[in-house]
Enzyme design. Structure first.
Site, short mmCIF file in Angstrom:
data_model
loop_
_atom_site.label_atom_id
_atom_site.label_comp_id
_atom_site.label_asym_id
_atom_site.label_seq_id
_atom_site.Cartn_x
_atom_site.Cartn_y
_atom_site.Cartn_z
NE ARG A 169 -3.59 -0.41 2.67
CZ ARG A 169 -3.98 -0.80 3.78
NH1 ARG A 169 -3.68 -0.39 4.77
NH2 ARG A 169 -4.56 -2.03 3.82
CE LYS A 204 -7.34 -0.76 12.09
NZ LYS A 204 -7.73 -1.78 11.04
NE ARG A 232 -2.63 1.74 9.59
CZ ARG A 232 -3.33 0.39 9.30
NH1 ARG A 232 -4.45 0.02 8.54
NH2 ARG A 232 -2.89 -0.81 10.19
CB CYS A 266 -13.30 -4.20 1.51
SG CYS A 266 -13.76 -5.79 2.16
CB CYS A 298 -8.60 -9.64 2.39
SG CYS A 298 -8.47 -9.34 4.24
S1 SF4 Z 1 -9.77 -7.04 6.30
FE1 SF4 Z 1 -10.14 -7.97 4.31
S2 SF4 Z 1 -12.28 -8.93 4.18
FE2 SF4 Z 1 -12.18 -7.45 6.05
S3 SF4 Z 1 -12.91 -5.44 5.50
FE3 SF4 Z 1 -10.51 -5.30 5.32
S4 SF4 Z 1 -10.36 -5.93 3.10
FE4 SF4 Z 1 -12.21 -6.84 3.84
#
Ligand code: SF4
Length: 1526
Positions: free
Chosen positions: A1020, A1159, A1089, A1380, A1386
């Site tokens: 990122r 964070k 961040r 997301c 993820c």
């Molecule tokens: S941690 Fe992964 S699955 Fe959970 S909200 Fe963030 S991107 Fe989505």
């Protein structure tokens, strides 16, 4: 006894094929699209019905093969190993199988063929194979199909020759009974079958007949024994005709030969010396005998030729089609004399053709015969049957007095039109000079698509790319949508046809060029201008781009010239382009390589490109018969040495497809692009195709590569492997030897079949070795053995198991701790004491590493666990499934294990422990009761004196020990033995802006292959306010292509995120990002961040000031550690570059060595737009305009935050609390002080309670504010007034106050990628190349093209239109949505999000449209887990993943992000989601008040209570916990 009923000919045939074979090849359109035979075969196979002839009386095997996957190839392996094989297929497989048919004639295989299309079958496929030497038997009704199926099998066994039984599937047939077991027993010669089954024929010859000759043995008489124990099969037929038809007659009944027992005859090389090849007479005899058996048992009479009608008939119809029955009944039904002397003839045994027998059947009185052939597209003047009849009836001595033969084409006839058709035929026959080739019945009937070849829509992906790349230059020779008068699609789709047509095309262009040359020198044009233009063109005819550039000009000049010469050229204007010639084929081409036109194309050396689409899914491949592996066209072509070859997969790498196609086009000579597109059904979702593709590419089954045989000449790479796996092996191989045919031998991975089984075997051996080694180790120890097996997803169960193991050992037990999947399950019954620890996944499922263990234990029928003692500890959450009906999921795996072990006889040591997250100490509560009981049961409870266990390592420990975030990252990067880094480094790299992940689409497959997960890294960037220059954009694009997975994600924190960067490339990627003047430090981790800022295009000047403030805050709060620079930005070999060694001691003035507890996020919003969700961050700054119109300062919100844990009511989302106002010049200091108060007061013991939101709630806003003010030494001012309208983006063009233009693109869920439908990434790159302003990433994951001058506007608009980037005409719901990443990268994802939300929205858009809500903005968000990356709790409607496919639904969020939503339903799936939302949207449309937003509406109508602050998030939820109601 005959029982059961059969409804269709296919059902009848499937039964007989099954009962009479060892192996049935069931051919289906696709694996998931059943054929008419499939259901019956499936039914018999799943009930494990035994066959009549199956070797050792076992259950026949049914193999399913796809129609386009060369099905007959599957016959060879079993038939050569002595198995009786039959095939159930439609006639569409016959033509392409002809090469196999020749090879199969001397094997006892039966091919049952249902003629297609079923409404109006075409018999031409049968006539096309009439010369192959096969025995061809036909039937028309269900009853006939049953009888002829039996006859076919009887005949195959008896003669050892291949039999094709073809039949029409009639729709109005009546139901019949199952076959008579007696008949089956007597018609099938068991002894002959056994003879065949006992021998093997090991031939793999390429030659037509395999060298196998079907033989008959004259010396050995064999009498098959029927089911009743009597001699059977060889029976004296009844004397005169006594058939079911009134006056039927046939040849067999009169054949004296069949009155004595026949002789055994079986295709075998092992037969006795006396044997001789089977003759057609033998076939005739055996057929007659079997027909006689049928007659004896059932009374139904069949003959080689069958005649129905009066013995004194004068005319007859010889029908070769599906309507014999209709004609017969039409004759019977018609009163009077009209048809009293008309007969009907059919051939029951069509091949071998026994012409002499036909003459015996036909009454001598017949003078004319109408031959009716149901052959749709005639290619010869005289039909094959017509010629057959002519040959046998009207040649030689037979000619005298022989009937006249009149050919007819038989069309579609129904019961209603049969009489009319009959009249026509009879009238024609009776006329003095009958017309030949008359058509009877309709020529065309509506047919379903089953018979036609059509290109599956899913394959359009590749066509689109070709189209995009070559546009007007593209010429597809065998395109299915092109009309080809009179030529069937089967033919036009073949490589031969395409090749021929392309050759013609090439010649045509050559002739065109010559014509143009002549005209250029002539005076045929009105002016000189066209001649000048075409002369220029003549110089560049072979240069694609130069010639194409001239074409529009030439066409324009020719169009205005008006001369006939100009017109003549215009009529062929396409030929001005140097076309890109393509032939498109399917994987069917890979099967008939040796016989098809594919190798002609390659061998021709012509400049022709072939795109061969392979659609066989990898998982299907895994079970495929190894001996029928397809030819690898790619390897074949490479071996040829003159062709450009590429292997591509659009769902794996779009860019690579582009490169391959462009290179193929450029290559002067043949090119072969083999393209992967795996699907089971044509309507498979792109996600399924994507997942299948990834697996195949990852595992090396489908490597991506390009091969240019002339690479060497140009000093370029000859071979480029574009996928990861195999790269090393292949390169090594290519260094040693460029002869690719060696590849398969040397690198068995290339042949995935081998790799699959090899991998499994190795894995099993590994398991065994590990266990044996451990057993040895234990031998020296005392105390009883305890094996502890765990199944764990999140690590808790594994942690518990490991700890239990250590503690057991300390008590003197011989403990072994293993994941269930690593345990050799065959040892289970030898265990003494077994402890099973499992957590609960998904909807009460086993964690991944326990699934196979459970399946085996659950399904095992012979496990005896009477000698083992066991106990189970389960981990779960009793509140995870609030609905009553779902309660049983709680700790289900553990409970299931306990029950199953008890059922298998195991002795329970201790009752199952049920760990519950809801207990005061979570699962520990139950565990601390359970463990002592276990020690007691094992008799080791009173052991003292073992050392205390060290406390678990926490994140705080990791930070302290890391030496300012160094840890062992640098060392870990160098370790090439794994793609992973250590667990503590995984925590530390987050501070450097990168997370380790693994591709979850590939997890299972890789596990099955014994590989570690496909680890890669997410990176990122840190990009304050989300502003990037065009140069930076291009560099980001490059990085994603070169190092990542060729996509970029624009995140909800306004920055670039890359996925799929493998460890080896991690450092280079970081360096490339830094070269682009960006960094990744502190993009993640327990630090401040990326600082966000409203992207607001309208108020550009104001934005610039806010942006400046964001950058200042960001820089001010950056960590100071030099570890980042040291690890990522120094050169491995050049120590001088290193800026920090041991000598330098880092210092973090703001953070200290432990950084922050969690964070920390800061954002700026500029009213009236809350597009950065100012309430959701640790610090939210609301920009306030001063009286001079400039930014004066900010209102301060503190303590916002999203992340929660499902069902943990101590965690909740929170909106920020207003602290007051601070002036612009001090804002970075205010942010710093807030951060410091959190640094010193945040909860460092419990990460789930460590965010600022909990610190503020625990402390109270007042106290918190005063602490901040203490550090500041001055007071914050009163908050100033402000007003927000929305939290979404404003799409399309806008002008700012300085007159510059801004365009907000709609980037669905922030994913920048190319797809065949929408190559967005390429388009944006093109725009970045010429853009002079900047790019702004928005907090809603969209993108703004900023600062476009009026002068550049038109160019930009054109570019955007060209790349379809100007489209913002989406529904209001879609424009206001955000998701997301979740799957596949993820690690926390419990459900799909980015890949699913668009699909869900599509399913809702219909209702929105109907209700007039298309343009209404409703904020909908989705995340894959409650971590909340897409800020779901501020949306009006939100979905948060709970388990795969299941979501918690939330309603009632504030439209501009000011109010949290609330749980409405738990764990609901798509169906329920739609059930709730569709009516709700309708209701909203009808009942909303003026300007009322959806979230507010849900509250007003009482659907959901409002959430007033974070602490009340869990109160008053719509769906109460079921337990509370109990
Ligand atoms: S941690 Fe992964 S699955 Fe959970 S909200 Fe963030 S991107 Fe989505």
């Amino acid at each position: 006894m005959v029982a059961g009923s059969v409804k269709t000919p296919e059902e009848a045939v499937a039964r007989i094929a099954y009962l009479s074979s060892d192996v049935v090849i069931s051919v289906q359109p696709t694996l998931s699209n059943a054929s008419a035979f499939s259901a019956k075969l499936e039914e018999l196979s799943s009930s494990r019905v035994k066959g009549t002839l199956t070797a050792s009386n076992g259950v026949p095997e049914v193999q399913t093969v796809r129609q386009n996957a060369d099905p007959l190839l599957s016959v060879f392996q079993p038939i050569r190993s002595g198995k009786l094989v039959s095939v159930a297929a439609t006639s569409s497989i016959l033509l392409s199988s002809i090469p196999h048919l020749y090879k199969l004639i001397n094997y006892p295989v039966v091919i049952h063929v249902s003629l297609q299309p079923s409404e109006f079958p075409d018999y031409s496929e049968i006539t096309s194979i009439r010369q192959t030497g096969l025995i061809l038997l036909q039937s028309e009704s269900t009853q006939e199909a049953q009888d002829m199926a039996i006859a076919a099998h009887g005949l195959a066994v008896k003669t050892g020759k291949a039999v094709v039984h073809f039949f029409a599937s009639s729709s109005d047939d009546s139901e019949i009974s199952n076959e008579d077991a007696l008949l089956l027993g007597r018609a099938l010669d068991r002894a002959a079958a056994r003879t065949y089954q006992s021998g093997k024929i090991a031939s793999t010859s390429l030659y037509a007949d395999d060298g196998v000759v079907a033989q008959t043995s004259n010396s050995v008489a064999s009498v098959a024994v029927g089911a009743n124990g009597h001699a059977s099969g060889l029976v004296t037929p009844a004397s005169e005709a006594s058939g079911i038809e009134p006056s039927s007659n046939g040849t067999s009944t009169a054949d004296e030969n069949s009155t004595r027992p026949s002789l055994t005859s079986i295709s075998s090389l092992h037969d006795a010396i006396e044997s001789r090849p089977i003759s057609s007479d033998d076939i005739y005899k055996h057929a007659s005998t079997i027909f006689e058996v049928i007659k004896q048992v059932t009374g139904r009479s069949y003959n080689v030729f069958e005649y129905t009608g009066p013995r004194n008939a004068d005319v007859a119809l010889f029908v070769f089609g599906s309507t014999t029955g209709l004609f017969r009944s039409a004759i019977r039904r018609t009163p009077g004399d009209d048809y009293s002397r008309v007969g009907v003839i059919t051939a029951r045994l069509y091949r071998p053709w026994f012409g002499t027998k036909l003459t015996e059947v036909i009454p001598k009185s017949i003078s004319k015969i109408a031959v009716l052939e149901q052959i749709k597209k005639k290619t010869t003047k005289w039909g094959p049957l017509f010629l057959d009849l002519l040959t046998c009836l009207r040649t030689g001595p037979a000619l005298k007095g022989a009937p006249v033969i009149v050919g007819h084409q038989l069309g579609f006839i129904t019961p209603d039109t049969a009489s009319q058709a009959l009249r026509g035929v009879v009238q024609n026959l009776k006329s003095e000079s009958p017309v030949q080739n008359l058509s009877v019945g309709l020529e065309d009937v509506p047919t379903n698509a089953g018979h036609n070849i059509s290109q599956p829509a899913i394959e359009a992906a590749y066509m689109k790319i070709l189209d995009q790349l070559f546009g007007k230059r593209l010429h597809i020779a065998n395109s299915l949508d092109k009309p080809n008068a009179g030529i069937s699609a089967t033919i036009t789709a073949s490589p031969e046809y395409g090749y021929g047509s392309l050759l013609a095309r090439i010649e045509r262009r050559q002739a065109f060029i010559e014509r143009v040359e002549k005209l250029a020198k002539s005076n045929d044009f009105t002016t000189r201008i066209p001649a000048e233009w075409i002369s220029r063109w003549l110089l560049v005819t072979d240069d694609e781009s130069k010639s194409a550039a001239l074409v529009p000009g030439i066409i324009m000049r020719l169009s205005v010239d008006g001369s006939p010469a100009a017109y003549s050229l215009l009529s062929d204007k396409d030929l001005f382009y140097k076309e890109s010639h393509w032939l498109i084929g399917s994987d069917a081409w890979s099967y008939d390589l040796g016989n098809s036109g594919v190798h002609h194309v390659i061998a021709s050396g012509k400049d022709i490109n072939m795109l061969v689409i392979d659609s066989q899914p990898y998982s299907e491949h895994a079970v495929a018969d190894a001996s029928r592996r397809k030819k690898d066209i790619g390897l074949y072509a490479m071996n040829f040495g003159n062709a450009f070859v590429a292997s591509v997969a659009v769902y794996s790498s779009y860019t690579q497809v582009l490169h391959a196609m462009l290179e193929a086009d450029k290559f002067d000579g043949p090119s072969v692009v083999v393209a992967y597109l795996p699907y089971n059904r044509e309507d498979d979702s792109p996600l399924t195709v994507l997942q299948e593709t990834k697996k195949a590419v990852d595992i090396g089954y489908w490597p991506l590569y390009r091969w240019n045989p002339r690479g060497d000449e140009k000093d370029e790479k000859k071979f480029s492997l574009d996928s990861e796996r195999l790269k090393k092996e292949l390169q090594e191989f290519l260094k040693r030897d460029n002869h690719l045919s060696q590849l398969v031998k040397r690198n068995p991975q290339f042949a995935a079949n081998l790799s699959g089984s090899y991998g499994t075997e190795v894995r099993q051996q590994q398991k065994r070795k590990a266990k044996d080694a451990f057993d040895k180790l234990l031998e020296g120890l005392s105390g009883p053995p305890v094996t502890i097996l765990f199944a764990s997803d999140g690590g808790n169960a594994e942690g518990l198991a490991q700890r239990l193991g250590r503690r057991g050992k300390a008590r003197g037990l011989k403990t072994l701790v293993l994941a269930m999947e690593d345990y050799p399950i065959e040892d289970l019954s030898t265990e003494e004491n077994l402890v099973l620890i499992t957590s609960t996944a998904g909807q009460g499922e086993f964690p991944q590493n326990g699934r196979n263990f459970w399946e085996t234990v659950k399904n095992s029928t012979d496990l005896d666990l009477a000698t083992i003692s066991y106990t189970v500890f389960a981990l779960g959450d009793s509140h995870y499934w609030p609905r009553k009906e779902d309660k049983h999921y709680y700790n289900k795996p553990g409970k299931d294990l306990d029950k199953r072990f008890a059922d298998l006889g195991g002795n329970r040591l201790v009752d199952t422990g049920l760990g519950d997250d809801q207990d005061p100490d979570g699962y520990q509560t139950a565990y601390s009761e359970w463990e002592p009981k276990l020690w007691k049961a094992l008799g080791v409870d009173n052991v003292d004196g073992f050392p205390d266990e060290p406390p678990p390592i926490t994140n705080e420990d990791i930070k302290i020990a890391s030496n300012f975030l160094r840890g062992t990252i640098a060392e870990g990067l160098k370790d090439e033995s794994t793609g992973a880094i250590s667990a503590s480094d995984q925590q530390l790299t987050k501070f450097h802006g990168t997370y380790m992940q693994d591709d979850r689409d590939l997890r299972d497959e890789r596990k099955a292959q014994g590989l570690e997960p496909a680890y890669s890294f997410m990176i990122r960037c840190r990009l304050p306010s989300g502003v990037a220059t065009p140069e930076q954009w291009i560099k980001m694009d490059d990085i994603s292509n070169e190092f990542g997975n060729q996509t970029m994600k624009l995140t909800t924190r306004q920055t670039f995120q890359f996925h799929g960067v493998i460890k080896r490339k991690l450092k280079s990627t970081m360096q490339a990002i830094n070269k682009a003047l960006m960094t990744t430090i502190a993009a993640c981790g327990d630090v401040n961040r990326n600082v966000m800022c409203s992207s607001l295009p309208q108020y550009s000047a104001f934005h610039a000031q806010a942006h400046e403030a964001a950058t200042r805050i960001s820089n001010h709060l950056l960590p100071s550690t030099t570890a980042y620079h040291e690890i990522w930005l120094t050169d491995d070999d050049n120590n001088k570059v290193q800026v920090a060694g041991d000598a330098i001691v880092d210092h973090e003035p703001l953070y200290g060595p432990t950084y922050l507890p969690r964070k920390f996020k800061i954002t700026i919003a500029i009213p009236p737009y809350n597009d950065t969700d100012v309430y959701a961050h640790d610090i939210g700054l609301i920009a306030i305009k001063g009286e001079d119109g400039k930014l004066s300062g900010f209102n301060l919100l503190a303590g916002g935050g999203m992340g929660v844990t499902h069902n943990n009511k101590k965690t909740y989302p929170r909106t920020g609390s207003m602290l007051g106002y601070a002036p612009l010049d001090k804002i970075h200091l205010v942010c710093e002080k807030i951060m410091l108060v959190q640094r010193d007061n945040g909860d460092r013991k419990n990460r789930k309670h460590a965010r600022l939101k909990y610190t503020i709630d625990d402390m109270g806003v007042k106290v918190f504010k005063s602490k901040v003010e203490d550090l500041l030494t001055w007071k914050l001012e009163e908050a100033r007034p402000f007003k927000f309208d929305s939290n979404i983006d404003t799409f399309g063009w806008q002008k700012d106050e300085n007159g510059k233009n801004h365009f907000t693109f709609f980037i669905e869920n922030g994913r920048i990628e190319d797809t065949p439908e929408f190559p967005m990434k390429t388009g944006l790159r093109e725009i970045a190349k010429v853009h002079k302003g900047e790019f702004r990433l928005t907090g809603n994951q969209h993108l703004i093209l900023s600062d476009v001058e009026d002068a550049d506007l038109e160019n930009m608009r054109d570019l955007m239109a060209k790349h379809k980037l100007d489209n913002v005409q989406f529904s209001g719901l879609r424009l206001s949505s955000s998701a997301c990443v979740a799957f596949p990268t993820c690690g926390l994802a419990m459900a799909e999000s980015e890949r699913y939300l668009p699909v869900l929205i599509s399913k809702l858009e219909g209702v929105l449209e109907e209700s007039g809500l298309r343009h209404d903005s409703i904020v909908m968000r989705m995340t894959g887990c409650p971590n909340g990356c897409a800020r779901p709790w501020l949306a009006e409607v939100a979905f948060v993943g709970k388990a795969y496919g299941a979501y918690n639904m939330y309603l009632g969020g504030g439209y501009h992000g000011q109010r949290l939503n609330k749980l409405y339903r738990s764990s609901i799936k798509e169906e329920e989601i739609l059930e709730i939302l569709k009516p709700l949207f309708k209701r909203y449309a009808l009942e909303r008040q003026d300007g009322e937003r959806f979230g507010d509406f849900c509250i007003r109508i009482g659907m959901i209570k409002p959430t007033t602050e974070g602490k009340t998030f869990h109160d008053d939820v719509a769906e109460e916990d079921a337990e509370d109601g109990e």
